[in-house]
Write an enzyme that holds these catalytic residues in place. Structure first.
Site, PDB file in Angstrom:
ATOM      1  N   THR A  70       0.869  -1.179   0.000  1.00 21.78           N
ATOM      2  CA  THR A  70       0.000   0.000   0.000  1.00 21.78           C
ATOM      3  C   THR A  70       0.906   1.230   0.000  1.00 21.78           C
ATOM      4  OG1 THR A  70      -0.212  -0.403   2.394  1.00 21.78           O
ATOM      5  CG2 THR A  70      -2.102  -0.936   1.011  1.00 21.78           C
ATOM      6  N   THR A 105      -1.538  -2.773   5.196  1.00 20.55           N
ATOM      7  CA  THR A 105      -1.719  -1.650   6.107  1.00 20.55           C
ATOM      8  C   THR A 105      -2.491  -0.542   5.406  1.00 20.55           C
ATOM      9  OG1 THR A 105       0.386  -2.177   7.161  1.00 20.55           O
ATOM     10  CG2 THR A 105      -0.550  -0.006   7.600  1.00 20.55           C
ATOM     11  N   CYS A 245       6.959   0.643   5.289  1.00 22.39           N
ATOM     12  CA  CYS A 245       5.994   0.713   6.399  1.00 22.39           C
ATOM     13  C   CYS A 245       6.065   2.052   7.129  1.00 22.39           C
ATOM     14  CB  CYS A 245       6.243  -0.433   7.380  1.00 22.39           C
ATOM     15  SG  CYS A 245       5.894  -2.067   6.714  1.00 22.39           S
ATOM     16  N   ARG A 316      13.250  -0.692  -0.841  1.00 18.75           N
ATOM     17  CA  ARG A 316      12.034   0.099  -1.043  1.00 18.75           C
ATOM     18  C   ARG A 316      12.036   1.346  -0.162  1.00 18.75           C
ATOM     19  NH1 ARG A 316       7.440  -4.318  -0.179  1.00 18.75           N
ATOM     20  NH2 ARG A 316       9.048  -5.115   1.228  1.00 18.75           N
TER      21      ARG A 316
END
Length: 405
Positions: A70, A105, A245, A316
Site C-alpha cells: 500500500t 496496512t 511501512c 524500497r
C-alpha cells in the site's frame, strides 16, 4: 499478490510486471527475505504451498488472503491500486461462503468501504450474505530471524462476530505467539496504522534531538544512553527512516484525518522531520569535509549501505538514496557499496549504480548510512586517503568516525 486458501497462492499480473522473477523463484528466497527460516523450502503441494500466477489454479479455494503493498504517490497520497487490482482478481473467483482476508496496512475503513464494493462488483455476490471479509495486518519484520511470523502476535477481525472467530481460529492454528480478536475491522486497521505512526513520531523526536545536540557539540547517543537508565524511557535512536511501512503508513492515517476535516499536526511534523534527514546528513558531511580543507566538487565519496535498514536487502523507499543524491548535487562522485542490495533493483528504482564488491580505490570521505554487520568489522583505513573523513549515521563506528548523527 498473495492469496492463500487450501494451501495455494497466486501472484497477480501487478506483481508479475514489477518482479517477473517472483513466480519462477519457486523456493523461499533466503537472500531476499532473511527473516525466513533457513532452508524453509515450502513450495510444492507436498509442503503445503503452491505458487502460481494462473487464477484458475485457485478457483476451488474458500479462503483468500490478500497482502499487497500500500504505497503512496509522489504527493504522499495513498495509492490503493494494488488493493483494487487484487480485489478485482479475487472477486472474479468468489463463491458463496468464501472469506477474503486483507493484511495490507491501510487507514480505517479501506477494507469495507473500498475493497468490499470491488468484490461485490466482480463477483455479483452480496457482502455479509454470500461472502465475508476479515482483516489481520501483517507484522513481519524484514531481515529479522528472531521475530519470525509465527512468533509475532496477530491482530484479527471479521465482518461479523462469527467470521471474526473463524478468522481468528485460522491464524491461531499457526501463530504460536497467540492472537488478539479485535471487535471490528476498523479497529484492527487503526491498530496497525498507529503502530508504525507511533514509531515514526518517536524516531522523529530523537532526530530533532540529534540536530539540537549537534549544535551543542553533545554526543546524542551518550545522552540517550544516560536517559535510558530510567525504566520508562523509550529507546529510540536517530537515523534515516525509510522502507515500505514506517515511512509510508503515517500518510494513510493523515489522509483520512484530513478527509474528515482534521489536520494531524504531530503525525505530519514527524514525517517532515524524518523525510528531511537525508538532506541533513549530506549537509553535515559537506561541512565536515570543508572543516578539514577537503574540496567537495569532484570529491570521491564512499557510501556504505543503500538498503532501508541493516542486514536486509530491501531497498524500497530507502532514504540512503536521499543522502547519495544530495551529495551528487554538490558535485561529489559517489560510490555505493552494499553487499546485500541487488544492483539491478537499485538501478531500476533509483537510477543509481551500486556494487557488491569491496571497492579498491581511496576516498575523500566515507559515509556509513546502514549498519550492515559486514561494515562493523571492516577496516576503513583501506578506503581512506591521508586526510579522509568518516561520517557515521548509525553511531556504530566508534573511533573510526570523525562525526556522527
Amino acid at each position: 499478490m498473495e492469496m492463500a486458501g487450501g494451501g495455494r497462492s497466486t501472484l497477480d499480473n501487478l506483481e508479475e510486471d514489477r518482479h517477473p522473477e517472483l513466480v519462477s523463484r519457486s523456493n523461499a528466497d533466503e537472500e531476499r527475505h532473511p527473516e525466513l527460516v533457513s532452508g524453509s523450502n515450502m513450495n510444492g503441494p507436498e509442503n503445503g504451498l503452491y505458487v502460481t500466477r494462473d487464477l484458475g489454479d485457485i478457483m476451488d479455494c474458500n479462503h483468500y488472503i490478500i497482502t499487497v503493498p500500500t504505497p503512496v504517490d509522489k504527493n504522499n497520497r495513498p495509492d490503493l491500486t494494488p488493493l483494487y487490482k487484487s480485489s478485482e482478481s479475487v472477486g472474479k473467483m468468489l463463491k458463496k461462503g468464501d472469506i477474503v482476508i486483507y493484511e495490507s496496512t491501510v487507514y480505517p475503513g479501506v477494507t469495507e468501504d473500498e475493497c468490499v464494493p470491488v468484490l461485490e462488483k466482480y463477483s455479483g455476490l452480496k457482502f455479509n450474505e454470500d461472502f465475508f471479509v476479515g482483516y489481520s495486518p501483517e507484522r513481519i519484520n524484514p531481515g529479522d530471524k528472531e521475530h519470525t511470523v509465527e512468533k509475532i502476535k496477530k491482530v484479527t477481525a471479521g465482518s461479523t462476530p462469527e467470521i471474526g472467530k473463524k478468522v481468528d481460529a485460522l491464524y491461531a492454528s499457526i501463530i504460536t505467539a497467540g492472537t488478539h480478536l479485535a471487535p471490528t475491522i476498523k479497529v484492527a486497521e487503526a491498530a496497525k496504522v498507529i503502530e508504525n505512526s507511533q514509531r515514526d513520531i518517536n524516531i522523529a523526536f530523537v532526530n530533532e534531538l540529534a540536530k539540537i545536540f549537534n549544535k551543542m557539540e553533545i554526543d546524542t547517543n551518550d545522552v540517550l544512553e544516560a536517559a535510558g537508565t530510567k525504566w520508562n524511557f523509550l529507546n529510540f535512536r536517530p537515523g534515516l527512516v525509510g522502507g515500505h511501512c514506517i515511512g509510508v503508513d503515517p500518510y494513510y492515517l493523515a489522509q483520512k484525518a484530513q478527509e474528515l476535516g482534521y489536520h494531524p499536526e504531530i503525525i505530519l511534523a514527524g514525517r517532515r522531520m524524518n523525510d528531511s534527514m537525508g538532506q541533513y546528513v549530506a549537509s553535515e558531511v559537506i561541512k565536515l569535509m570543508l572543516k578539514n580543507d577537503l574540496k567537495v566538487k569532484g570529491a570521491n565519496i564512499l557510501v556504505l549501505g543503500i538498503t532501508f535498514k541493516e542486514n536486509c536487502p530491501d531497498v524500497r523507499n530507502t532514504k540512503a538514496v536521499d543522502v547519495v543524491k544530495e551529495l551528487q548535487q554538490y558535485g561529489a562522485k559517489v560510490t555505493i557499496y552494499d553487499p546485500l542490495a541487488n544492483p539491478a533493483e537499485v538501478k531500476h528504482e533509483y537510477n543509481l549504480e551500486t556494487t557488491k564488491t569491496i571497492p579498491t580505490q581511496k576516498f575523500d570521505a566515507i559515509v556509513l548510512t546502514v549498519a550492515h554487520k559486514e561494515f562493523l568489522t571492516m577496516d576503513l583505513d583501506v578506503f581512506k586517503k591521508q586526510h579522509s573523513v568518516v561520517y557515521d549515521v548509525k553511531g556504530v563506528l566508534n573511533e573510526w568516525a570523525n562525526a556522527k548523527l
